[in-house]
Write a protein that holds these residues in place. Structure first.
Motif, PDB file in Angstrom:
ATOM      1  N   LEU A 106       0.834  -1.200   0.000  1.00 30.99           N
ATOM      2  CA  LEU A 106       0.000   0.000   0.000  1.00 30.99           C
ATOM      3  C   LEU A 106       0.875   1.259   0.000  1.00 30.99           C
ATOM      4  O   LEU A 106       0.598   2.238  -0.710  1.00 30.99           O
ATOM      5  N   MET A 107       1.954   1.226   0.772  1.00 29.05           N
ATOM      6  CA  MET A 107       2.886   2.366   0.773  1.00 29.05           C
ATOM      7  C   MET A 107       3.531   2.536  -0.595  1.00 29.05           C
ATOM      8  O   MET A 107       3.728   3.655  -1.080  1.00 29.05           O
ATOM      9  N   MET A 134       2.579  -0.254  -9.671  1.00 28.85           N
ATOM     10  CA  MET A 134       1.389  -0.913  -9.145  1.00 28.85           C
ATOM     11  C   MET A 134       1.792  -2.067  -8.238  1.00 28.85           C
ATOM     12  O   MET A 134       2.683  -2.845  -8.536  1.00 28.85           O
ATOM     13  N   ALA A 135       1.165  -2.179  -7.125  1.00 28.01           N
ATOM     14  CA  ALA A 135       1.514  -3.256  -6.209  1.00 28.01           C
ATOM     15  C   ALA A 135       0.858  -4.556  -6.662  1.00 28.01           C
ATOM     16  O   ALA A 135      -0.284  -4.567  -7.095  1.00 28.01           O
ATOM     17  N   ASP A 136       1.621  -5.632  -6.582  1.00 28.87           N
ATOM     18  CA  ASP A 136       1.082  -6.934  -6.925  1.00 28.87           C
ATOM     19  C   ASP A 136       0.474  -7.553  -5.675  1.00 28.87           C
ATOM     20  O   ASP A 136       0.734  -7.136  -4.565  1.00 28.87           O
ATOM     21  N   PRO A 137      -0.323  -8.606  -5.865  1.00 26.10           N
ATOM     22  CA  PRO A 137      -0.921  -9.247  -4.700  1.00 26.10           C
ATOM     23  C   PRO A 137       0.151  -9.723  -3.721  1.00 26.10           C
ATOM     24  O   PRO A 137       1.253 -10.085  -4.133  1.00 26.10           O
ATOM     25  N   PRO A 138      -0.161  -9.738  -2.450  1.00 20.32           N
ATOM     26  CA  PRO A 138       0.793 -10.227  -1.474  1.00 20.32           C
ATOM     27  C   PRO A 138       1.292 -11.613  -1.852  1.00 20.32           C
ATOM     28  O   PRO A 138       0.521 -12.452  -2.297  1.00 20.32           O
ATOM     29  N   ALA A 157      -6.173  -2.807  -6.008  1.00 17.71           N
ATOM     30  CA  ALA A 157      -5.664  -3.129  -4.664  1.00 17.71           C
ATOM     31  C   ALA A 157      -6.750  -3.727  -3.774  1.00 17.71           C
ATOM     32  O   ALA A 157      -6.445  -4.350  -2.754  1.00 17.71           O
ATOM     33  N   ARG A 158      -7.995  -3.518  -4.172  1.00 18.22           N
ATOM     34  CA  ARG A 158      -9.095  -3.937  -3.304  1.00 18.22           C
ATOM     35  C   ARG A 158      -9.037  -5.421  -2.892  1.00 18.22           C
ATOM     36  O   ARG A 158      -9.142  -5.729  -1.696  1.00 18.22           O
ATOM     37  N   PRO A 159      -8.845  -6.341  -3.857  1.00 15.86           N
ATOM     38  CA  PRO A 159      -8.861  -7.758  -3.457  1.00 15.86           C
ATOM     39  C   PRO A 159      -7.782  -8.123  -2.438  1.00 15.86           C
ATOM     40  O   PRO A 159      -8.058  -8.847  -1.478  1.00 15.86           O
ATOM     41  N   ALA A 166      -7.111   0.219  10.056  1.00 14.86           N
ATOM     42  CA  ALA A 166      -6.331   0.795   8.950  1.00 14.86           C
ATOM     43  C   ALA A 166      -6.719   0.160   7.618  1.00 14.86           C
ATOM     44  O   ALA A 166      -6.814   0.847   6.588  1.00 14.86           O
ATOM     45  N   LEU A 167      -6.970  -1.139   7.623  1.00 16.24           N
ATOM     46  CA  LEU A 167      -7.345  -1.805   6.370  1.00 16.24           C
ATOM     47  C   LEU A 167      -8.774  -1.447   5.960  1.00 16.24           C
ATOM     48  O   LEU A 167      -9.053  -1.228   4.772  1.00 16.24           O
ATOM     49  N   GLU A 168      -9.663  -1.362   6.931  1.00 12.51           N
ATOM     50  CA  GLU A 168     -11.030  -0.920   6.598  1.00 12.51           C
ATOM     51  C   GLU A 168     -11.023   0.517   6.092  1.00 12.51           C
ATOM     52  O   GLU A 168     -11.736   0.853   5.142  1.00 12.51           O
ATOM     53  N   GLU A 169     -10.231   1.357   6.743  1.00  4.60           N
ATOM     54  CA  GLU A 169     -10.145   2.759   6.332  1.00  4.60           C
ATOM     55  C   GLU A 169      -9.566   2.856   4.918  1.00  4.60           C
ATOM     56  O   GLU A 169     -10.034   3.646   4.089  1.00  4.60           O
ATOM     57  N   ALA A 170      -8.553   2.020   4.624  1.00  2.98           N
ATOM     58  CA  ALA A 170      -7.959   2.023   3.278  1.00  2.98           C
ATOM     59  C   ALA A 170      -9.011   1.660   2.234  1.00  2.98           C
ATOM     60  O   ALA A 170      -9.111   2.297   1.175  1.00  2.98           O
ATOM     61  N   LEU A 171      -9.807   0.657   2.526  1.00  3.53           N
ATOM     62  CA  LEU A 171     -10.860   0.257   1.588  1.00  3.53           C
ATOM     63  C   LEU A 171     -11.896   1.366   1.423  1.00  3.53           C
ATOM     64  O   LEU A 171     -12.342   1.642   0.308  1.00  3.53           O
ATOM     65  N   ARG A 172     -12.258   2.015   2.519  1.00  7.81           N
ATOM     66  CA  ARG A 172     -13.224   3.127   2.440  1.00  7.81           C
ATOM     67  C   ARG A 172     -12.661   4.252   1.572  1.00  7.81           C
ATOM     68  O   ARG A 172     -13.356   4.830   0.724  1.00  7.81           O
ATOM     69  N   LEU A 173     -11.381   4.573   1.781  1.00  4.90           N
ATOM     70  CA  LEU A 173     -10.764   5.682   1.040  1.00  4.90           C
ATOM     71  C   LEU A 173     -10.674   5.355  -0.451  1.00  4.90           C
ATOM     72  O   LEU A 173     -10.880   6.219  -1.304  1.00  4.90           O
ATOM     73  N   ILE A 174     -10.369   4.109  -0.766  1.00  7.09           N
ATOM     74  CA  ILE A 174     -10.304   3.709  -2.177  1.00  7.09           C
ATOM     75  C   ILE A 174     -11.684   3.781  -2.816  1.00  7.09           C
ATOM     76  O   ILE A 174     -11.854   4.284  -3.936  1.00  7.09           O
ATOM     77  N   ASP A 175     -12.679   3.303  -2.092  1.00  4.06           N
ATOM     78  CA  ASP A 175     -14.046   3.338  -2.632  1.00  4.06           C
ATOM     79  C   ASP A 175     -14.527   4.766  -2.868  1.00  4.06           C
ATOM     80  O   ASP A 175     -15.346   5.016  -3.752  1.00  4.06           O
ATOM     81  N   ALA A 176     -14.026   5.687  -2.059  1.00  6.72           N
ATOM     82  CA  ALA A 176     -14.493   7.077  -2.165  1.00  6.72           C
ATOM     83  C   ALA A 176     -13.595   7.926  -3.061  1.00  6.72           C
ATOM     84  O   ALA A 176     -13.772   9.143  -3.121  1.00  6.72           O
TER      85      ALA A 176
END
Lengths: 438, 173
Positions: free
Chosen positions: A149-150, B1-5, A180-182, A322-332
């Protein structure tokens, strides 16, 4: 006959950086507990003088390889405060997204590779992996998700290069955010499992009368992270007192102690205080929401939590957040994000910037001249703020465990230090633990 | 782009990682060697600099051949060491790799070995240093060793690594 006992922990392993702890016991009375650490931020404060303010995010990111975003955000906030720059909503969201990555990688490293071995009775993660390979692999997966994510937002997992005063050099491709969502959802599954795992660990008993300090974000729904201009202070049981960041220097006194190269921070009129997960949870835990809040309730996490050995549970809950927030931020993420940064003329003046590093509140104060150069810089890292409280914890730990042999007591003391996930590189450069029973 | 873990962030046959802090005296030697290798523009080789070793396993994921360069304590300043970590743990009697952090190179490598995540070829090139103070520049004798260390890296990369002599001509120091 006087019985003296001394315990030395010359190198605190599994702590970012190095340091030393010396404990001296006389006739079952703890006489001395001294945590000695050395102080690179003092070097960086000097290094910043005469440098362009726009360089501050990149220079201060080098203070720590584990929490560079914390330094970048605090530096940006301080310069923007002096120059009167107001970043847009999209920049604010992206900063938060980047910071989520740092929280995930830093907390995952601490939970699985540094703290869990203590609580499961292993000397290190390598030994733990022989019996708990699944745990270590889960921790590494989580850490990688944070690093990825970084990398996605910051352009690099270590010392991100996409951050600048006023925002970012460029926004990420929306398709990459969507992609990145999945793997973020997969990481969220690991994070949920982590909370349940660490909440089931047996931890030593300790109940400390803490005073907590944390940054309060402006938006009422935000948990402390990338910015804030108000500091909350309290014990987590009554409404907290708040004060502006401008008052930080009056409220917090930094004192030099003989045994450490790091300054000890004390809240004026209060004494030692705690920053970090315990403080955020105590003062602003009601802002977590979603699965993080549900899990905290499910595992019965007390609010406030006063046992530092259980802080690993709060960290795990914060990874979920942090992971939920990341998903929320991506969705928005908006279809038209606008400019990636704001700019403006340099102004002379003094300003503060703060952020919530994984380890706790980080404050930068800069004085800039009209040419945009830094005339003076003060950096107050979380570990130096926690240091006096770590020593108070250690004193209680030693007093309550005098019957342990030296090896077991040394291990308990090391764990008590690691409870705070101290970034000794941020606050210092080198730790060693000594117990002197005389 | 980041790849899957679990996958490499960027595919490459070979990876060279310089460990060290650029502002910390002789600790800068790892990043300096990487810069010397970068000047050769080798195909199929990904170059990276890390201030501390915890991210090593992620950097080498998917690579067949990895060379890590780090400063070490022990031996005369500038002395080179080469260790084959793919088959043998770093011996306790060897030079101590300098790190001010919790995860050492040895612990990252041995954890990866236990989890079956080591690359097929993994080498550690060490350059002996003396001073690791913040704000200090690397010693001249350490700087002088950079071209030879870079040439050693190129040799370890094998046919992918191109002309080792070019490093001696173009490397810093």
């Amino acid at each position: 006959m006087t019985r003296r006992r001394s315990l030395d922990v010359p190198v605190l392993a599994r702590v970012e950086g190095e340091g030393a702890l010396h404990v001296r016991i006389r006739d079952r009375t703890v006489e001395t507990v001294a945590l000695s650490i050395y102080e690179p931020p003092r070097f960086f404060e000097g290094f910043l003088r005469g440098r362009a303010a726009r360089e501050a995010p990149d220079i201060t990111a080098r203070i720590c390889g584990i929490c560079p975003v914390a330094y970048q955000m605090a530096a940006c906030n301080a310069v923007e405060h002096v120059w009167g720059l107001e970043v847009g909503e999209t920049v604010r969201r992206l900063r938060r997204l980047l910071y989520c990555g740092e929280w995930v990688e830093s907390h995952a490293l601490h939970i699985y590779l540094l703290h869990a071995p203590d609580l499961l009775g292993y000397p290190d993660a390598l030994t733990m992996a022989r019996d708990h390979r699944d745990l270590v692999e889960r921790g590494l997966r989580l850490k990688k998700a944070g690093n990825d994510l970084m990398d996605l937002v910051g352009g690099r997992a270590i010392h991100p290069v996409n951050v600048r005063v006023g925002g970012f050099y460029r926004f990420p491709d929306p398709a990459d955010l969507t992609a990145a969502r999945p793997w973020l959802e997969q990481a969220l599954g690991d994070a949920v499992a982590t909370v349940r795992t660490v909440a089931a660990l047996a931890v030593p008993d300790l109940d400390m009368p803490y005073h907590f300090v944390a940054l309060r974000p402006e938006r009422a729904e935000d948990y402390p992270l990338e910015a804030g201009r108000v500091v909350l202070s309290g014990d987590g049981t009554a409404p907290a007192e708040s004060f502006g960041l401008e008052e930080f220097d009056e409220r917090v006194v930094e004192v030099q102690v003989e045994h450490s190269n790091a300054l000890h921070a004390r809240l004026r009129g209060v004494g030692p205080y705690v920053v970090g997960p315990l403080a955020r949870w105590a003062l602003l835990g009601d802002r977590l929401g979603g699965t993080a809040a549900d899990l905290a309730a499910e595992v019965g996490l007390p609010q406030p939590l006063r046992n530092p050995f259980a802080s690993i549970v709060v960290r795990a809950v914060e990874v979920v957040y942090a992971l939920e927030e990341a998903l929320r931020l991506i969705d928005a993420w908006p279809a038209d994000p606008g400019p990636a940064f704001v700019d403006g003329p340099a102004r002379a003046g003094a300003g503060h910037g703060a952020s919530e590093a994984p380890r706790g509140l980080l404050v930068h104060r800069y004085r800039l001249d009209a040419a945009g150069e830094i005339r003076s810089a003060t950096i107050v890292p979380p570990t130096s703020q926690n240091q006096a409280q770590i020593e108070a914890d250690l004193r209680r730990v030693v007093e309550g465990n005098l019957d342990l042999d030296d090896a077991a007591l040394r291990m308990r003391c090391e764990t008590a230090v690691r409870n705070y996930d101290p970034c000794i590189s941020c606050a210092t450069h080198a730790v060693r633990v000594t117990v002197d029973r005389g | 782009m980041a790849d899957p873990p679990g996958q490499a962030a960027e595919s490459a046959d070979a990876v060279v990682v310089g460990l060290g802090h650029p502002d910390r005296g002789d600790d800068a030697v790892g990043p300096l060697v990487v810069e010397a290798v970068r000047a050769l523009d080798l195909p199929g080789v990904r170059l990276a600099v890390l201030p501390e070793p915890t991210g090593l396993d992620q950097l080498w994921a998917g690579a067949a051949r990895v060379v890590v360069v780090d400063a070490a304590i022990g031996g005369p300043p500038g002395e080179l060491g080469v260790h084959d970590l793919a088959t043998t743990p770093l011996p306790g009697s060897s030079a101590t790799v300098t790190s001010s952090h919790g995860m050492t190179v040895e612990s990252v490598v041995e954890l990866a070995r236990q989890l079956g995540r080591l690359p097929g070829e993994l080498s550690l090139v060490t350059v002996a240093g003396v001073s690791f103070e913040l704000g200090a520049a690397p010693r001249q004798d350490v700087l002088d060793a950079v071209p030879a260390a870079a040439a050693q890296v190129v040799r370890l990369l094998g046919p992918t690594g191109g002309d080792a002599a070019a490093v001696r001509r173009e490397g810093p120091g």
